[in-house]
Design a protein around this motif. Structure first.
Motif, short mmCIF file in Angstrom:
data_model
loop_
_atom_site.label_atom_id
_atom_site.label_comp_id
_atom_site.label_asym_id
_atom_site.label_seq_id
_atom_site.Cartn_x
_atom_site.Cartn_y
_atom_site.Cartn_z
N PHE A 51 0.86 -1.17 0.00
CA PHE A 51 0.00 0.00 0.00
C PHE A 51 0.90 1.22 0.00
CE2 PHE A 51 -3.20 -2.97 0.80
CZ PHE A 51 -4.44 -2.37 0.69
N PHE A 52 0.71 2.10 -0.97
CA PHE A 52 1.64 3.19 -1.17
C PHE A 52 1.24 4.48 -0.45
CE2 PHE A 52 2.34 1.02 -5.48
CZ PHE A 52 3.28 0.16 -4.93
N ASP A 53 -0.02 4.64 -0.13
CA ASP A 53 -0.48 5.94 0.33
C ASP A 53 -0.24 6.16 1.81
OD1 ASP A 53 -1.27 6.31 -2.22
OD2 ASP A 53 -3.42 6.13 -1.86
N LEU A 54 0.09 7.42 2.17
CA LEU A 54 0.17 7.79 3.58
C LEU A 54 -1.22 7.70 4.20
CD1 LEU A 54 2.49 10.94 3.41
CD2 LEU A 54 3.12 8.56 3.80
N ARG A 55 -2.23 8.00 3.39
CA ARG A 55 -3.62 7.79 3.80
C ARG A 55 -4.35 7.14 2.64
NH1 ARG A 55 -6.72 13.01 5.19
NH2 ARG A 55 -7.22 13.08 2.98
N GLN A 56 -4.97 6.01 2.89
CA GLN A 56 -5.68 5.30 1.84
C GLN A 56 -6.98 6.01 1.49
OE1 GLN A 56 -4.50 2.51 0.20
NE2 GLN A 56 -2.65 3.05 1.31
N GLY A 57 -7.17 6.25 0.19
CA GLY A 57 -8.42 6.83 -0.25
C GLY A 57 -9.53 5.79 -0.29
N ILE A 75 -3.61 10.21 0.26
CA ILE A 75 -2.41 11.06 0.28
C ILE A 75 -1.23 10.16 -0.05
CG2 ILE A 75 -0.93 12.58 1.62
CD1 ILE A 75 -3.30 13.20 3.42
N ARG A 76 -0.43 10.55 -1.04
CA ARG A 76 0.68 9.72 -1.50
C ARG A 76 1.97 10.52 -1.46
NH1 ARG A 76 -0.19 5.87 -6.57
NH2 ARG A 76 -1.29 4.83 -4.88
N ARG A 77 3.05 9.85 -1.03
CA ARG A 77 4.39 10.47 -1.01
C ARG A 77 5.26 9.81 -2.07
NH1 ARG A 77 7.11 11.45 4.60
NH2 ARG A 77 5.65 13.18 4.40
N ILE A 78 5.91 10.63 -2.89
CA ILE A 78 6.76 10.10 -3.95
C ILE A 78 8.11 10.81 -3.95
CG2 ILE A 78 4.87 9.37 -5.46
CD1 ILE A 78 5.24 11.97 -7.04
N ILE A 79 9.15 10.07 -4.32
CA ILE A 79 10.48 10.64 -4.57
C ILE A 79 10.71 10.62 -6.07
CG2 ILE A 79 12.96 10.29 -4.28
CD1 ILE A 79 12.42 9.25 -1.50
N VAL A 80 11.00 11.79 -6.62
CA VAL A 80 11.02 11.99 -8.07
C VAL A 80 12.45 12.22 -8.55
CG1 VAL A 80 10.13 13.37 -9.98
CG2 VAL A 80 8.72 12.99 -7.93
#
Length: 603
Positions: free
Chosen positions: A468-474, A545-550
Motif C-alpha cells: 500500500f503506497f499511500d500515507l492515507r488510503q483513499g 495522500i501519496r508520497r513520492i520521490i522523483v
C-alpha cells in the motif's frame, strides 16, 4: 498569556494594599488574594505555554494553580516558536529500547508495563540516528508537555508545601483518545504520574462512563486526580463515589497526599441550554437564558456538602483524607451580552477552585467582587433547575451531549496538534538528512520503485493485496484519462537540504472546502504535469495522500517549472525550486512530493 502578563504587571503596581513576604519584599495584593483568604476559594489559571516563567506575575497576583488540556497545548505549541529548539534537538523521534541498535546518548523514561502502546521508550539526543530509525510524533508531544508541566510544578511547589498538599497543583490530561478506554486510562495515568515525577501534579481523567472505574483505581494507587468534563449532577455524584471508593481501597494509612478536584463545567451548559430555550421561544423560556449553568452549579455544591459529611467521610478524615474540591471550569463567557464575570462571581464559596482563562481572570482582577455567593440562594437555584425541566430541558441529555462535544473537541485539538508536529518533523527530517538522502540512485527500505524510476512511500504490506503506497488510503474512485483532478500538494527539494517550495493549503485530515481555484487541478493524460505527478495520481483513490520521490528524469523538463506543472504558487517557493533546477553544479535535483487527491471532475 502575554496580554494578561502585561496587564497583571500594570495591575500589580496599582495596588489596593501591600504586605511583606518572608523575605521582606512587598507583595502586591489583588482581589485574588481576598478570594482565597476571605472566602476559601482558590483561583487557578486555565492556560499554559512557554516560557512558564510568565506565570510568576500571575502567582504574585494570587493565582494558586494551573489547569491545561489538549486544546491549550494545541494552541501553545502550534502558534509559538518556543518549542522548536527542544523539538529539533531532542524529539524528532523516540526509539523503542529493544529496537535501538547503534550506541547513542539516551535517558530512560519508563519501564515496560506489558501493555502495547505503553512500552518503555528511550529518548535519543542524536538527531540523525533518530531520524533514520523512524519517529513517534505522539511521544514527541508528550516530551514537550511533560517538560512544561514539570517546570510549572516547580513554580507552584512553594504553595503546595505551605498548604500541606492542599493547593499549588498543575494539571495534565491523559490522551483524549482514551476517553472510552478504562484500562488504557489507568495505564496512561500511571505513566504520566511517573514521568512528571512531581508531588503537585494532577492527572486529568475525563468523567466518561468508561473512565469512572479508572478514577477509582488511579486514586487507590495514591495518584492525585483532576476529574474533568463533568456536565451533570448525576455524573458528578458518580465521580465523588469513585473518589471515596478509591480512598477506601487504597490500603494507605495516611491519605493526606492523595487529593482530587472535580472539574464541573459551567458556561458550556448555558451555551446549549440557551439554544434549546430560544427554540422553545416562549417568554418564560427566554427569561431563563443565562441561568441554567449557575443554577446547576449551586446544586452541585449542595451535593458536595452532603457527600463529604457523615460517618463514611469522617472515617476517611481520620486517615488524613482531604475533600475532593469542586473546581469550576469553562468560566469564560461565550455570550458577549452576559457580564464578563458571570461564571466566576456567582460561584464563590469555601473549598472550591475557580480556574479562569485570560479573559475571565483579567475581568475578575479588574472589577470582581469577593463575597460568598455559591449557596446564598439555593432555593432559587432549585426553582430555576425545575423550571427548565418543566419546559422540556432534559438535564440528562444536556450532560451527555456536552460530554460528547467536550471529548470530541479535545480529540480534534489533539489530532490537529499531532498533524502540526508531523509537518514540523517532516521538515526537520528533510533538512537534517541534507544532500545524501535524495541522491537519484539511492534506494530506501521503506520505499518501492516502479519501472519508470519513481519511488513510492510504502505504509504497510498486505499479504493478499501487496504494497500500500499511500500515507492515507483513499476510499473513493480512481481518476480516468480525460478526467480533471483537484489536488493539494507539498514539494521539497529533497536532494538539496530538503527545502520546501510548496506547502499544502489545508490542514491534513481536514475537509475539502472552498472553490476549486484554491487548489491545483489538471486533466489526466494531457501532459499538463510532470510525468511523476501524473503517474502517482493515476493510481490513487479519491481522498488518499501519496508520497513520492522523483528523480530528475521524471521531473520538470529542461529544469523549468514554467513548462509543466505543478508550479509553486509563492515567489519564495519559485526561487527555492528554481535555484535547484537551474544550478549547473553538483546539486542533486531529486524532489519529494506529498499529493492529496481531493476531487475528481468527470468529463
Amino acid at each position: 498569556m502575554h496580554s494578561l502578563y502585561f496587564v497583571l504587571n500594570k495591575l500589580l503596581y496599582s495596588v489596593r494594599c501591600s504586605q511583606l513576604d518572608g523575605n521582606g519584599s512587598q507583595i502586591k495584593r489583588t482581589v485574588l488574594h481576598d478570594l482565597y483568604e476571605k472566602e476559601g476559594q482558590s483561583p487557578w489559571y486555565d492556560n499554559l505555554c512557554r516560557p512558564v516563567t510568565d506565570l510568576l506575575p500571575l502567582i504574585s497576583s494570587g493565582v494558586r494553580g494551573v489547569t491545561s488540556n489538549p486544546a491549550i497545548f494545541q494552541k501553545a505549541i502550534s502558534t509559538s516558536n518556543a518549542y522548536n529548539e527542544q523539538f529539533r534537538a531532542e524529539v524528532i523521534t523516540w526509539v523503542n529500547c529493544c529496537e535501538q541498535k547503534s550506541p547513542c546518548s539516551c535517558k530512560c523514561l519508563g519501564d515496560d508495563n506489558g501493555r502495547e502502546g505503553y512500552r518503555s521508550f528511550r529518548l535519543c539526543v542524536t538527531t540523525r540516528e533518530l531520524i533514520e530509525a523512524g519517529k513517534d510524533i505522539e511521544s514527541a508531544y508528550w516530551e514537550l508537555v511533560v517538560r512544561d508541566i514539570q517546570d510549572a510544578c516547580k513554580l507552584f511547589e512553594p504553595i503546595y508545601d505551605q498548604t500541606d498538599a492542599g493547593d499549588g497543583y498543575v494539571s495534565v490530561e491523559v490522551s483524549p483518545r482514551l476517553a472510552d478506554d478504562t484500562e488504557g486510562t489507568v495505564e496512561a495515568a500511571k505513566w504520566l504520574h511517573k514521568v512528571v515525577d512531581r508531588p503537585n501534579v494532577y492527572i486529568k481523567i475525563p468523567a466518561t462512563a468508561e473512565c469512572i472505574p479508572s478514577i477509582k483505581e488511579v486514586i487507590s494507587l495514591g495518584i492525585s486526580v483532576n476529574v474533568t468534563l463533568i456536565f451533570s449532577l448525576a455524573r458528578y455524584e458518580a465521580v465523588i463515589d469513585a473518589y471515596l471508593d478509591g480512598l477506601e481501597d487504597s490500603g494507605l494509612n495516611d491519605l493526606s497526599r492523595v487529593t482530587s478536584v472535580a472539574s464541573f463545567f459551567v458556561s458550556r451548559v448555558d451555551t446549549l441550554a440557551d439554544k434549546m430555550l430560544e427554540k422553545i421561544g416562549t417568554p418564560e423560556a427566554l427569561d431563563l437564558r443565562g441561568k441554567a449553568a449557575n443554577a446547576q452549579a449551586a446544586l452541585a455544591y449542595k451535593l458536595y456538602q452532603k457527600k463529604f459529611s457523615g460517618p463514611r467521610w469522617e472515617a476517611l478524615v481520620k486517615k488524613g483524607a482531604k475533600k475532593q474540591r469542586l473546581l469550576w471550569a469553562s468560566t469564560s463567557v461565550k455570550n458577549p451580552a452576559y457580564p464578563d464575570t458571570l461564571y466566576v462571581a456567582p460561584l464563590i464559596g469555601p473549598d472550591t477552585v475557580s480556574t479562569m482563562p485570560d479573559q475571565a481572570l483579567q475581568a475578575f482582577i479588574d472589577h470582581g467582587i469577593v463575597s460568598r455567593t455559591i449557596d446564598s440562594n439555593v432555593y432559587e437555584a432549585e426553582g430555576i433547575y425545575n423550571a427548565l425541566e418543566k419546559l422540556g430541558i432534559e438535564w440528562g441529555y444536556v450532560g451527555s451531549q456536552l460530554e460528547v462535544e467536550g471529548v470530541d473537541s479535545f480529540k480534534k485539538s489533539f489530532e490537529s496538534l499531532l498533524d502540526s508536529l508531523q509537518e514540523k518533523a517532516n521538515s526537520l527530517k528533510l533538512v537534517s538528512l541534507g544532500k545524501d538522502y535524495g541522491k537519484t540512485k539511492m534506494r530506501y527500505t521503506d520505499y518501492t520503485e516502479t519501472e519508470s524510476g519513481l519511488q513510492y512511500k510504502v505504509t504497510y504490506w498486505d499479504e493478499h493485496l501487496g504494497n500500500f503506497f499511500d500515507l492515507r488510503q483513499g476510499s473513493g474512485p480512481t481518476p480516468k484519462i480525460g478526467e480533471t483532478v483537484v489536488v493539494d500538494w507539498d514539494g521539497y527539494t529533497i536532494g538539496y537540504y530538503g527545502r520546501i517550495f510548496e506547502a499544502r493549503n489545508k490542514t491534513k485530515g481536514g475537509s475539502f472546502e472552498g472553490d476549486d481555484k484554491d487548489f491545483y487541478k489538471f486533466r489526466i493524460g494531457y501532459q499538463q504535469v510532470i510525468p511523476a505527478f501524473e503517474e502517482a495520481i493515476s493510481g490513487m483513490a479519491l481522498g488518499g495522500i501519496r508520497r513520492i520521490i522523483v528523480p530528475p528524469e521524471l521531473g520538470y523538463p529542461d529544469n523549468d517549472y514554467n513548462k509543466m506543472g505543478p508550479r509553486p504558487t509563492t515567489f519564495s517557493g519559485q526561487r527555492a525550486l528554481d535555484f535547484v533546477l537551474r544550478n549547473q553544479g553538483l546539486i542533486d535535483k531529486t524532489l519529494l512530493f506529498d499529493i492529496e487527491l481531493i476531487k475528481i471532475i468527470p468529463n
